[in-house]
Design a protein around this motif. Structure first.
Motif, PDB file in Angstrom:
ATOM      1  N   UNK A  78       1.213  -3.771   9.911  1.00 53.57           N
ATOM      2  CA  UNK A  78       1.436  -2.836   8.809  1.00 53.57           C
ATOM      3  C   UNK A  78       2.854  -2.300   8.966  1.00 53.57           C
ATOM      4  N   UNK A  79       3.714  -2.589   7.993  1.00 54.83           N
ATOM      5  CA  UNK A  79       5.149  -2.330   8.137  1.00 54.83           C
ATOM      6  C   UNK A  79       5.721  -1.634   6.921  1.00 54.83           C
ATOM      7  N   UNK A  80       6.495  -0.591   7.163  1.00 54.36           N
ATOM      8  CA  UNK A  80       7.297   0.045   6.111  1.00 54.36           C
ATOM      9  C   UNK A  80       8.663  -0.627   6.146  1.00 54.36           C
ATOM     10  N   UNK A  81       8.914  -1.509   5.194  1.00 51.30           N
ATOM     11  CA  UNK A  81      10.115  -2.344   5.240  1.00 51.30           C
ATOM     12  C   UNK A  81      11.388  -1.624   4.821  1.00 51.30           C
ATOM     13  N   UNK A  82      11.259  -0.561   4.008  1.00 51.30           N
ATOM     14  CA  UNK A  82      12.457   0.145   3.531  1.00 51.30           C
ATOM     15  C   UNK A  82      12.297   1.662   3.707  1.00 51.30           C
ATOM     16  N   UNK A  83      12.279   2.117   4.948  1.00 48.97           N
ATOM     17  CA  UNK A  83      12.158   3.565   5.168  1.00 48.97           C
ATOM     18  C   UNK A  83      13.471   4.275   4.858  1.00 48.97           C
ATOM     19  N   UNK A 100       9.686  14.550  10.888  1.00 52.31           N
ATOM     20  CA  UNK A 100       9.928  13.955   9.573  1.00 52.31           C
ATOM     21  C   UNK A 100       9.437  14.909   8.497  1.00 52.31           C
ATOM     22  N   UNK A 101       9.948  14.701   7.300  1.00 53.67           N
ATOM     23  CA  UNK A 101       9.472  15.444   6.141  1.00 53.67           C
ATOM     24  C   UNK A 101       8.265  14.712   5.562  1.00 53.67           C
ATOM     25  N   UNK A 102       7.442  15.443   4.829  1.00 50.86           N
ATOM     26  CA  UNK A 102       6.328  14.816   4.134  1.00 50.86           C
ATOM     27  C   UNK A 102       6.902  13.926   3.030  1.00 50.86           C
ATOM     28  N   UNK A 103       6.436  12.685   2.960  1.00 50.41           N
ATOM     29  CA  UNK A 103       6.961  11.763   1.954  1.00 50.41           C
ATOM     30  C   UNK A 103       5.972  10.635   1.698  1.00 50.41           C
ATOM     31  N   UNK A 104       6.237   9.884   0.643  1.00 47.22           N
ATOM     32  CA  UNK A 104       5.439   8.707   0.344  1.00 47.22           C
ATOM     33  C   UNK A 104       6.094   7.486   0.983  1.00 47.22           C
ATOM     34  N   UNK A 105       5.255   6.573   1.437  1.00 48.14           N
ATOM     35  CA  UNK A 105       5.759   5.357   2.073  1.00 48.14           C
ATOM     36  C   UNK A 105       5.068   4.146   1.462  1.00 48.14           C
ATOM     37  N   UNK A 106       5.815   3.071   1.311  1.00 51.09           N
ATOM     38  CA  UNK A 106       5.275   1.805   0.810  1.00 51.09           C
ATOM     39  C   UNK A 106       5.108   0.867   2.008  1.00 51.09           C
ATOM     40  N   UNK A 107       3.872   0.496   2.301  1.00 49.88           N
ATOM     41  CA  UNK A 107       3.570  -0.316   3.472  1.00 49.88           C
ATOM     42  C   UNK A 107       3.188  -1.737   3.060  1.00 49.88           C
ATOM     43  N   UNK A 140       0.846  -1.184   0.000  1.00 49.42           N
ATOM     44  CA  UNK A 140       0.000   0.000   0.000  1.00 49.42           C
ATOM     45  C   UNK A 140       0.881   1.234   0.000  1.00 49.42           C
ATOM     46  N   UNK A 141       0.613   2.169  -0.918  1.00 49.26           N
ATOM     47  CA  UNK A 141       1.356   3.432  -0.949  1.00 49.26           C
ATOM     48  C   UNK A 141       0.538   4.511  -0.264  1.00 49.26           C
ATOM     49  N   UNK A 142       1.149   5.180   0.709  1.00 47.78           N
ATOM     50  CA  UNK A 142       0.466   6.245   1.433  1.00 47.78           C
ATOM     51  C   UNK A 142       1.369   7.473   1.498  1.00 47.78           C
ATOM     52  N   UNK A 193      -6.973  -8.921   0.676  1.00 51.38           N
ATOM     53  CA  UNK A 193      -6.131  -7.737   0.790  1.00 51.38           C
ATOM     54  C   UNK A 193      -6.969  -6.466   0.919  1.00 51.38           C
ATOM     55  N   UNK A 194      -8.124  -6.422   0.261  1.00 45.63           N
ATOM     56  CA  UNK A 194      -8.998  -5.252   0.363  1.00 45.63           C
ATOM     57  C   UNK A 194      -9.464  -5.050   1.796  1.00 45.63           C
ATOM     58  N   UNK A 195      -9.675  -6.152   2.527  1.00 48.79           N
ATOM     59  CA  UNK A 195     -10.038  -6.043   3.943  1.00 48.79           C
ATOM     60  C   UNK A 195      -8.923  -5.390   4.746  1.00 48.79           C
ATOM     61  N   UNK A 196      -7.680  -5.777   4.440  1.00 45.93           N
ATOM     62  CA  UNK A 196      -6.546  -5.209   5.151  1.00 45.93           C
ATOM     63  C   UNK A 196      -6.370  -3.722   4.817  1.00 45.93           C
ATOM     64  N   UNK A 197      -6.615  -3.372   3.554  1.00 42.55           N
ATOM     65  CA  UNK A 197      -6.562  -1.958   3.165  1.00 42.55           C
ATOM     66  C   UNK A 197      -7.587  -1.149   3.953  1.00 42.55           C
ATOM     67  N   UNK A 198      -8.783  -1.715   4.104  1.00 40.15           N
ATOM     68  CA  UNK A 198      -9.845  -1.030   4.839  1.00 40.15           C
ATOM     69  C   UNK A 198      -9.431  -0.794   6.290  1.00 40.15           C
TER      70      UNK A 198
END
Length: 489
Positions: free
Chosen positions: A314-319, A277-284, A255-257, A339-344
């Motif tokens: 929910x983990x950001x593996x490569x921050x 922190x700075x504003x940035x995109x994260x891959x979870x 998930x990209x947030x 996966x849609x349930x997890x996104x929700x």
């Protein structure tokens, strides 16, 4: 009170009808609307005639009017707004309301000292938010100011002790506030057509609370505070730590947030809890498992004394190397079948931050901790008024993120609209302007820069722009009066 800003008229419905006098209700309505147009201002700045100011102080300080009575009308309107949504998120959290003490200060009446330089109390709130594409704040469902039993015992003041007990604001065990708030929401919404999902942060991580929620078939998303919490492993029939139980579960899709900016200009405690922190995109990455949560009091560890619950990681593996990555583990009753349930579930928990914005609106926007009332009674009444304004500030911000095609005439008068267009000439005005045009232009008056890929304006820039526009409208009306011409010409 100026009538150039119809957008504040929605606040008139929030006034309580339980104040014992229609004149008080009318005065409360006018007070809320006046603060909404300039929430940072002191009361003497808002009400410049002696009669108006004295009337406000009498209302806030009236011993027969309580903070609960002031909020009662807002509670009813909140429940009414909730019926427009199929599902409502009940966001629970606590904040400190503290007042600095200086050498010359006299201690405020019925207030406990929280440090050598501060007096105050804690405030537990439940904020309703629509579970939709735009997390619109719907208002407060509950609130409870409180102090600890230990603080009262240390103070040893009968009057202060009596006051806080009369407010149901004394806890021997402060965790009880979470259970009380859930119960109040449950009772208040049990006959409603909408579903409620309780959302709480790490401080709520307690077996007793989750047992209470599951026993009453309540839906919830709570954040885990301790990865070493014990579950019952159904394969080995032995106790197992949560992080160990998740080790053998594969992460599903990603998930990209977008993560928001965190300023370093906060208290040491806040920075330690939530680093800058700075504003940035994260891959979870997300994964989940259904488990039996162990009752900590169950020494024999029997499955029958556990509760069935889902755990989601929910983990950001490569921050980025310079920043701490996102890592949430959530307890939930929501399904985890796909996966849609997890996104929700992830989206539900991410919307918990709306209540943080609400507290910011109370403190930074409405300056509650700078008010000079000298008794806890008056301070709580003032806080109740400001809580309604803070909800409205967040609601106005939500309007800029909606697709509502509302004509500007329902928001401001023609005079205010003319002055706004003159004040923001570089805005690309449409032939038929809408609510969104007006609100974005008002935000630009407050410092908002409208560019591509920029977030919609926040409530702070909106309110600063609104204050500027209010001043210009009042100046135009005064000039028209002096010159003897129509202010709409």
């Amino acid at each position: 009170m100026t009538t150039d800003f119809h957008i504040t008229e929605m606040l008139s419905k929030e006034s309580s009808t339980e104040l014992g006098d229609l004149r008080r209700t009318h005065r409360l309505s006018k007070l809320i609307q006046a603060i909404a147009l300039n929430p940072e201002a002191s009361f003497p700045s808002l009400f410049q005639t002696k009669g108006e100011l004295e009337a406000v102080y009498r209302l806030i300080g009236n011993s027969s009017i309580t903070w609960n009575q002031i909020q009662s009308g807002h509670y009813q309107q909140t429940k009414s707004r909730c019926t427009l949504s199929d599902t409502v998120l009940a966001l629970h959290d606590t904040t400190n309301i503290h007042f600095k003490l200086h050498d010359s200060d006299v201690l405020r009446d019925q207030m406990v000292k929280v440090s050598s330089r501060k007096q105050g109390f804690k405030w537990h709130v439940t904020l309703a938010v629509a579970h939709s594409d735009i997390p619109t704040p719907l208002g407060l469902l509950t609130s409870q100011p409180f102090v600890s039993k230990t603080q009262l015992e240390q103070l040893n003041d009968k009057e202060t002790n009596h006051f806080w007990r009369s407010q149901q604001g004394v806890y021997a065990n402060e965790f009880q506030r979470w259970i009380d708030a859930v119960e109040q929401v449950r009772v208040g919404t049990q006959q409603s057509d909408f579903e409620v999902i309780h959302v709480m942060d790490r401080e709520s991580d307690c077996f007793t609370l989750m047992k209470n929620l599951t026993s009453n078939q309540d839906r919830f998303v709570l954040r885990l505070s301790n990865q070493k919490r014990i579950i019952y492993d159904e394969e080995s029939h032995h106790p197992l730590k949560v992080f160990e139980a998740l080790k053998n579960v594969s992460f599903q899709d990603k998930l990209e947030v977008k993560l928001g900016f965190r300023t370093p200009f906060r208290s040491t405690k806040d920075v330690a809890k939530h680093p800058q922190r700075k504003s940035r995109k994260a891959i979870l990455s997300l994964r989940a498992k259904s488990v039996l949560l162990k009752d900590p009091k169950d020494q024999l560890f029997q499955a029958k004394d556990s509760i069935r619950i889902n755990v989601v990681e929910i983990l950001e593996q490569n921050p980025p190397k310079s920043e701490k990555g996102i890592h949430w583990i959530l307890w939930t009753t929501e399904p985890i079948d796909c996966f849609e349930d997890l996104l929700n579930i992830a989206e539900i928990y991410r919307r918990r931050w709306v209540i943080e914005d609400f507290f910011k609106a109370i403190k930074s926007g409405c300056k509650v901790e700078e008010k000079q009332f000298r008794s806890a009674h008056s301070i709580l009444n003032c806080l109740s008024v400001l809580s309604i304004v803070a909800w409205w500030l967040l609601g106005v911000r939500a309007m800029t993120r909606s697709d509502l095609d509302i004509d500007w005439r329902l928001v401001i008068t023609p005079l205010a609209f003319k002055l706004l267009k003159t004040s923001v000439p570089h805005y690309k005005w449409q032939d038929v302007s809408t609510l969104d045009d007006v609100l974005v232009a008002i935000a630009m008056l407050g410092g908002y820069l409208k560019k591509k890929e920029v977030e919609p304006p926040g409530w702070l820039t909106l309110i600063r722009g609104l204050q500027t526009l209010v001043q210009r409208v009042e100046g135009a009306r005064l000039y028209a009066e002096i010159m003897g011409v129509s202010d709409e010409s």
